[in-house]
Design an enzyme around this catalytic site. Sequence first.
Site, PDB file in Angstrom:
ATOM      1  N   LYS A   1      -0.808 -12.619   7.065  1.00 30.84           N
ATOM      2  CA  LYS A   1      -1.232 -13.377   6.041  1.00 30.84           C
ATOM      3  C   LYS A   1       0.006 -14.191   5.679  1.00 30.84           C
ATOM      4  O   LYS A   1       0.464 -14.657   4.622  1.00 30.84           O
ATOM      5  CB  LYS A   1      -1.910 -12.587   4.835  1.00 30.84           C
ATOM      6  CG  LYS A   1      -2.378 -13.376   3.893  1.00 30.84           C
ATOM      7  CD  LYS A   1      -3.625 -14.184   4.065  1.00 30.84           C
ATOM      8  CE  LYS A   1      -4.052 -15.105   2.996  1.00 30.84           C
ATOM      9  NZ  LYS A   1      -4.924 -16.209   3.201  1.00 30.84           N
TER      10      LYS A   1
ATOM     11  N   TYR B   1       0.933  -1.174  -0.023  1.00 25.30           N
ATOM     12  CA  TYR B   1      -0.069  -0.044  -0.067  1.00 25.30           C
ATOM     13  C   TYR B   1       0.973   1.260   0.091  1.00 25.30           C
ATOM     14  O   TYR B   1       0.368   2.314  -0.107  1.00 25.30           O
ATOM     15  CB  TYR B   1      -0.739   0.186   1.120  1.00 25.30           C
ATOM     16  CG  TYR B   1      -2.146   0.717   1.508  1.00 25.30           C
ATOM     17  CD1 TYR B   1      -3.490  -0.038   0.974  1.00 25.30           C
ATOM     18  CD2 TYR B   1      -1.989   2.030   1.524  1.00 25.30           C
ATOM     19  CE1 TYR B   1      -4.547   0.862   1.238  1.00 25.30           C
ATOM     20  CE2 TYR B   1      -3.326   2.869   1.642  1.00 25.30           C
ATOM     21  CZ  TYR B   1      -4.663   2.139   1.395  1.00 25.30           C
ATOM     22  OH  TYR B   1      -5.706   2.670   1.241  1.00 25.30           O
TER      23      TYR B   1
ATOM     24  N   ASP C   1      -7.462 -13.656   6.906  1.00 26.99           N
ATOM     25  CA  ASP C   1      -9.058 -14.008   6.382  1.00 26.99           C
ATOM     26  C   ASP C   1      -9.785 -14.313   7.526  1.00 26.99           C
ATOM     27  O   ASP C   1     -10.979 -14.239   7.704  1.00 26.99           O
ATOM     28  CB  ASP C   1      -8.719 -14.952   5.225  1.00 26.99           C
ATOM     29  CG  ASP C   1      -7.725 -15.820   5.456  1.00 26.99           C
ATOM     30  OD1 ASP C   1      -6.918 -15.948   6.288  1.00 26.99           O
ATOM     31  OD2 ASP C   1      -7.905 -17.088   4.524  1.00 26.99           O
TER      32      ASP C   1
ATOM     33  N   ASP D   1      -6.003  -1.634   6.433  1.00 29.87           N
ATOM     34  CA  ASP D   1      -7.349  -1.011   5.751  1.00 29.87           C
ATOM     35  C   ASP D   1      -8.546  -1.531   5.647  1.00 29.87           C
ATOM     36  O   ASP D   1      -9.746  -1.117   6.036  1.00 29.87           O
ATOM     37  CB  ASP D   1      -6.653  -0.481   4.220  1.00 29.87           C
ATOM     38  CG  ASP D   1      -7.494   0.360   3.576  1.00 29.87           C
ATOM     39  OD1 ASP D   1      -8.132   1.266   4.228  1.00 29.87           O
ATOM     40  OD2 ASP D   1      -7.666   0.383   2.260  1.00 29.87           O
TER      41      ASP D   1
END
Length: 424
Positions: A222, A151, A288, A312
């Site tokens: 992740k 990002y 997730d 985010d």
Amino acid sequence: MNPQKITMGQDGRLNVPDQPIIPFIEGDGIGPDVWSASKMVLDAAVAKTYGGKRKIEWKEILAGEKAFNQTGEWLPAATLDAAKEYLVSIKGPLTTPVGGGIRSLNVAMRQELDLYVCLRPVKWYKGVPSPVVHPENVNMVIFRENTEDIYAGIEFANGTPEVKKMIDFLTNEMGVGKKIRFPESSAIGIKPVSKEGSERLVRAAIEYALEHKLPSVTLVHKGNIMKYTEGGFKIWGYELAEREFGDKVYTWGQWENAKKTQGEDAANAKMKNAEALGKLIVKDVIADNFLQQILLSPKDYSVVATLNLNGDYISDSAAAAVGGIGISPGANINYKTGYAVFEATHGTAPRFANTNTMNPSSLLLSGVMMLEYMGWHEAAVSIEEALATTIKRKRVTIDFFNLMHNATLLKTSEFAEEIVKNLK
Ligand code: NAD
């Protein structure tokens, strides 16, 4: 009285005078409406709480469309200089310029001031319409890393000489082989995640949790797939927790070790003991899974530390459970330099500009976070209570009005006046 600057003391604590000068950016679109409402409440609360002994001296600085129209620049150097000089500032939403060199004014400010923490508290106020059955179980403070990751803005557009060079380099020198599935038409983004950057974020989250006596810090990553970047974040986070906070924390990493050497029962007993002793539990969840866990069992999560992109998504998703971005505050902070920019988390909602209809709570509660950061706790609490009373009485702006039964519809400015009336 004598307006003065906020400064950073040698001990790393802020020196806040009774009449601090605080720069503000009113913002574009609905910015002026929500800013004037927020300012009205902030000023009234400070005056009432401190009997006139304290007062904020507001100083306008320019960014966004207003800056562009007046100076030809979207983010003038003078604005960044002022944010540094006065340490603490507050801003409304800014238009993202279309085309041109600036990707996002917010990202540019975060990078320029090295505001490495995006702080997003997510909590429910009684009466706020929510899509979940028990929004009162959601009470989290999200520490989102703000300067690294995919990002951070290192991207190369497809078809450019830069991306061709990058793909040639990756294929010929870095041995990525056929992993770039369509090399002729790929764009490339780069994801830097450093040990230093991860550590300062996790350190800030743990210090916050200890200071506020909160039960846990959850590292969200992740790392099962992105082993060196997101996986690194997790490992460095655990190592830092054990190395720098020792006895004050108990980590799932320690639990794993105990399980290996002493068996699961002994490991579980150690974990229970740590909880009973009031130690801060540092754990981790894969991103997730985390997005479902915050819906299924939000009570299990308190302080969250995560990377930029995950953060985010998580911040807005968690915010939805407690009433959406119209009431979610945020701040971008560098705890080392003291630079802090408090901001509304929603955008400029240009369709509603100058309608005096939108909810000012996001910016107002960012102001409340700012008062807390300055140590003006009493004024912060008084605003939170008055806002809660106003919502409980169902005197609200259109976004909440549309979702409530028997509510009274107020304009942005009327909502602010109502909060002022409810200040104790
Ligand atoms: P947005 O947040 O401006 O608006 C989306 C919708 O959310 C609006 O149509 C409105 O229905 C609702 N909404 C937003 N703020 C509200 C409020 N205070 N009260 C009630 N409802 C509210 O998002 P967008 O339309 O995607 O973006 C518009 C512009 O804002 C773009 O230029 C975007 O880049 C910019 N933006 C800026 C920031 C920022 O400055 N921090 C953040 C997000 C988007």
